[in-house]
Design a protein around this motif. Structure first.
Motif, PDB file in Angstrom:
ATOM      1  N   VAL A  13       4.136  -4.980  -3.148  1.00 53.67           N
ATOM      2  CA  VAL A  13       5.105  -5.959  -2.632  1.00 53.67           C
ATOM      3  C   VAL A  13       4.561  -7.363  -2.869  1.00 53.67           C
ATOM      4  CG1 VAL A  13       6.433  -6.712  -0.620  1.00 53.67           C
ATOM      5  CG2 VAL A  13       5.731  -4.320  -0.810  1.00 53.67           C
ATOM      6  N   ARG A  14       5.424  -8.193  -3.461  1.00 58.61           N
ATOM      7  CA  ARG A  14       5.000  -9.556  -3.807  1.00 58.61           C
ATOM      8  C   ARG A  14       5.929 -10.552  -3.116  1.00 58.61           C
ATOM      9  NH1 ARG A  14       5.596 -11.735  -9.955  1.00 58.61           N
ATOM     10  NH2 ARG A  14       7.758 -11.327  -9.415  1.00 58.61           N
ATOM     11  N   PHE A  15       5.392 -11.709  -2.747  1.00 58.42           N
ATOM     12  CA  PHE A  15       6.217 -12.791  -2.213  1.00 58.42           C
ATOM     13  C   PHE A  15       6.103 -13.986  -3.150  1.00 58.42           C
ATOM     14  CE2 PHE A  15       5.563 -10.117   1.434  1.00 58.42           C
ATOM     15  CZ  PHE A  15       6.778 -10.192   2.115  1.00 58.42           C
ATOM     16  N   LEU A  22       2.201 -14.298  -4.048  1.00 59.90           N
ATOM     17  CA  LEU A  22       1.229 -13.655  -3.161  1.00 59.90           C
ATOM     18  C   LEU A  22       1.529 -12.152  -3.148  1.00 59.90           C
ATOM     19  CD1 LEU A  22       0.431 -14.893   0.430  1.00 59.90           C
ATOM     20  CD2 LEU A  22       0.991 -12.512   0.035  1.00 59.90           C
ATOM     21  N   THR A  23       0.544 -11.349  -3.514  1.00 64.19           N
ATOM     22  CA  THR A  23       0.741  -9.895  -3.469  1.00 64.19           C
ATOM     23  C   THR A  23       0.254  -9.401  -2.112  1.00 64.19           C
ATOM     24  OG1 THR A  23       0.471  -9.751  -5.852  1.00 64.19           O
ATOM     25  CG2 THR A  23       0.220  -7.706  -4.622  1.00 64.19           C
ATOM     26  N   ALA A  24       1.210  -9.007  -1.254  1.00 62.11           N
ATOM     27  CA  ALA A  24       0.871  -8.622   0.119  1.00 62.11           C
ATOM     28  C   ALA A  24       0.456  -7.157   0.208  1.00 62.11           C
ATOM     29  CB  ALA A  24       2.052  -8.876   1.043  1.00 62.11           C
ATOM     30  N   MET A 230      -6.729  -0.563   5.466  1.00 63.61           N
ATOM     31  CA  MET A 230      -6.287  -1.536   4.459  1.00 63.61           C
ATOM     32  C   MET A 230      -7.122  -2.805   4.565  1.00 63.61           C
ATOM     33  SD  MET A 230      -2.153  -1.305   4.183  1.00 63.61           S
ATOM     34  CE  MET A 230      -2.069  -2.381   2.747  1.00 63.61           C
ATOM     35  N   TYR A 231      -7.403  -3.398   3.401  1.00 62.64           N
ATOM     36  CA  TYR A 231      -8.083  -4.692   3.373  1.00 62.64           C
ATOM     37  C   TYR A 231      -7.496  -5.513   2.237  1.00 62.64           C
ATOM     38  CZ  TYR A 231     -11.541  -8.343   3.390  1.00 62.64           C
ATOM     39  OH  TYR A 231     -12.145  -9.584   3.478  1.00 62.64           O
ATOM     40  N   ALA A 232      -7.031  -6.719   2.572  1.00 55.49           N
ATOM     41  CA  ALA A 232      -6.524  -7.666   1.576  1.00 55.49           C
ATOM     42  C   ALA A 232      -5.548  -6.992   0.598  1.00 55.49           C
ATOM     43  CB  ALA A 232      -7.681  -8.314   0.822  1.00 55.49           C
TER      44      ALA A 232
END
Ligand code: SF4
Length: 324
Positions: A13-15, A22-24, A230-232
């Motif tokens: 998912v990208r914003f 920003l790849t969330a 999850m991390y970053a």
């Protein structure tokens, strides 16, 4: 082997923001079986809530965009469903409990009106039947005097009671799958334990599957069968809860475990993870955890580690496992 209810495959998912992309969530994959409880753990900004919202198809587009991957719910890709099909899926088959009930519940309607609305829309029951069901649900989640409280407004409830109302609303249409996104974070510690116990007892009693999102690894220790860390925006470790606690394979998971207060240790102090989460606008090259990792090697600064099976059913993304 239990049937798979939810499967995420390479979800990304990208914003698109004014300051840049920003790849969330980056290439996240996991599955949840019927009746399984899965804890998704990580610090704020790691991509947990975006993952949950992607499952519900609640990512605003623009600025958000599901760049690649599949989200299979009971074998069908929710990303290919129409808006009408998604409306029918939400609430009836997948429900969500949010972190802050005040932002999810409507202050101008009574509890009865809000929960009845979902029941009448999804199950087509009469107004009288819906009211009776709401009273039953309020009793089920432990609201005292439900006959009297059913006509109250949300502001008349305490924080813990509001979270119970949210849970009653989520359970109203008997969904098979519940997503609980940091449902206890805004509550006092004693109320947190009560709500957590309530959610797990409801899940067991109703035979539901659960995706439980939290930043606190200690919270999922007794309530989840499986844990994903999850991390970053990346999944860095995944495995059965007992394996993650007994034999963590990623330095970040070890750091999270060292940050949990324990009674079975002599030390009076907790060991925090050094540094802070990287900026997702400008993440470091290679392993995203390398600026904070005490085991970082040259390769960690150059190449992202692969997510690989390090023991049966136990996966981790760390170059330490490539050294044979
Ligand atoms: Fe640490 Fe390297 Fe493993 Fe990343 S890949 S967690 S920096 S050892």
């Amino acid at each position: 082997m239990a049937e798979t209810v939810l499967e995420l495959d390479d979800l990304t998912v990208r914003f698109r923001l004014r300051r840049g992309d920003l790849t969330a969530v980056d290439g996240v994959s996991f599955s949840i079986a019927r009746g399984e409880t899965f804890g998704l753990v990580g610090e704020s900004g790691s991509g947990k809530s975006v993952t949950a919202r992607a499952i519900m198809r609640l990512i605003p587009d623009p600025p958000g965009e599901i760049q690649r991957g599949r989200i299979l719910f009971e074998g069908n890709n929710v990303l290919e469903r129409s808006d009408a099909e998604m409306r029918a899926l939400r609430g009836r088959h997948i429900a969500m409990v949010f972190q802050e009930p005040m932002s999810a519940l409507n202050p101008v309607f009574t509890v009865c009106e809000q929960i009845s609305d979902a029941l009448r829309t999804n199950l087509g029951v009469t107004k009288k039947e819906a009211r009776e069901r709401v009273i039953e649900l309020l009793a089920l989640v432990g609201i005292p005097s439900p006959q009297q409280r059913v006509d109250s407004y949300v502001h008349e409830f305490s924080g813990g009671m509001r979270q119970r109302v949210m849970l009653a609303m989520a359970l109203s249409c008997n969904p098979g799958f519940l997503i609980a996104d940091e449902p206890t974070t805004a509550l006092d510690v004693t109320i947190q334990a009560t709500i957590l116990e309530l959610i797990t007892s409801m899940i067991n009693r109703l035979g539901m599957s659960l995706l439980f999102i939290t930043h606190n690894l200690g919270v999922v220790a007794h309530s989840c069968d499986t844990i994903g860390v999850m991390y970053a925006s990346h999944m860095v470790e995944r495995g059965k809860t007992r394996d993650i606690f007994a034999n963590p394979q990623h330095p970040y998971t070890v750091g999270l475990l060292n940050s949990i207060p324990r009674l079975d240790t002599q030390s009076k102090y907790l060991t925090p993870i050094q540094g802070s989460v990287c900026s997702m606008m400008d993440p470091p090259a290679g392993c995203k955890f390398h600026p904070r990792c005490t085991h970082a090697m040259d390769i960690c600064r150059q190449k992202s580690p692969e997510f690989r099976e390090v023991a049966p059913g136990h996966f981790a993304a760390c170059h330490l496992h490539n050294r044979g």
